[in-house]
Enzyme design. Structure first.
Site, PDB file in Angstrom:
ATOM      1  N   LYS A 181      45.041 -24.105  39.897  1.00 14.77           N
ATOM      2  CA  LYS A 181      45.750 -23.173  39.009  1.00 14.77           C
ATOM      3  C   LYS A 181      46.578 -22.174  39.811  1.00 14.77           C
ATOM      4  O   LYS A 181      47.718 -21.874  39.460  1.00 14.77           O
ATOM      5  CB  LYS A 181      44.756 -22.454  38.097  1.00 14.77           C
ATOM      6  CG  LYS A 181      44.098 -23.392  37.105  1.00 14.77           C
ATOM      7  CD  LYS A 181      42.970 -22.702  36.357  1.00 14.77           C
ATOM      8  CE  LYS A 181      42.263 -23.678  35.433  1.00 14.77           C
ATOM      9  NZ  LYS A 181      41.120 -23.063  34.749  1.00 14.77           N
ATOM     10  N   HIS A 227      27.563 -17.058  40.176  1.00 15.08           N
ATOM     11  CA  HIS A 227      26.719 -17.767  39.225  1.00 15.08           C
ATOM     12  C   HIS A 227      26.006 -16.734  38.357  1.00 15.08           C
ATOM     13  O   HIS A 227      25.488 -15.742  38.871  1.00 15.08           O
ATOM     14  CB  HIS A 227      25.658 -18.598  39.952  1.00 15.08           C
ATOM     15  CG  HIS A 227      26.227 -19.573  40.921  1.00 15.08           C
ATOM     16  ND1 HIS A 227      26.619 -19.222  42.196  1.00 15.08           N
ATOM     17  CD2 HIS A 227      26.487 -20.885  40.800  1.00 15.08           C
ATOM     18  CE1 HIS A 227      27.085 -20.285  42.816  1.00 15.08           C
ATOM     19  NE2 HIS A 227      27.013 -21.303  41.992  1.00 15.08           N
TER      20      HIS A 227
END
Length: 120
Positions: free
Chosen positions: A58, A104
């Site tokens: 991206k 995470h």
């Protein structure tokens, strides 16, 4: 000056199910080095590397011809995640500094990439 920014979020359980369901997917997405360093680790480990690759794509504008193996995600000596680029990824990123963060939290992993222009 910023050349590109990319962010990706991966649902760890869904990603693990995809890997289990699709033979050969691990080898298509990850380099030998990434697979070797992921043995005996939680599925979030590979999910984080996948998110980093997606975020980089991206940030680079999803260049035509970009291959998953053009990006190797590993750790620096201090434990920070870093990228080793080859092929189209290296060509498009140029000589700018690439910043990568992987995080995470519960069922998800997020990766963010910022690419600086070489002139600042």
């Amino acid at each position: 000056m910023i050349k590109g920014i990319g962010v990706d979020v991966v649902d760890i359980e869904r990603f693990e199910e995809s890997l289990d369901r699709t033979p050969g997917m691990r080898e298509r997405l990850f380099t030998e080095d990434e697979l070797a360093t992921s043995q005996d680790r939680h599925p979030s480990f590979l999910a984080g590397r996948f998110a980093a690759k997606e975020a980089l794509a991206k940030a680079l504008g999803v260049p035509e011809g970009l291959a998953w193996h053009d990006v190797n995600v590993h750790r620096a000596d201090n434990g920070a995640p870093i990228l080793e680029l080859t092929g189209i990824a290296k060509q498009r990123a140029g000589t700018g500094k690439i910043h990568l963060s992987i995080s995470h939290d519960g069922p998800v992993v997020v990766a963010m990439i910022v690419i600086e222009n070489p002139r600042g």
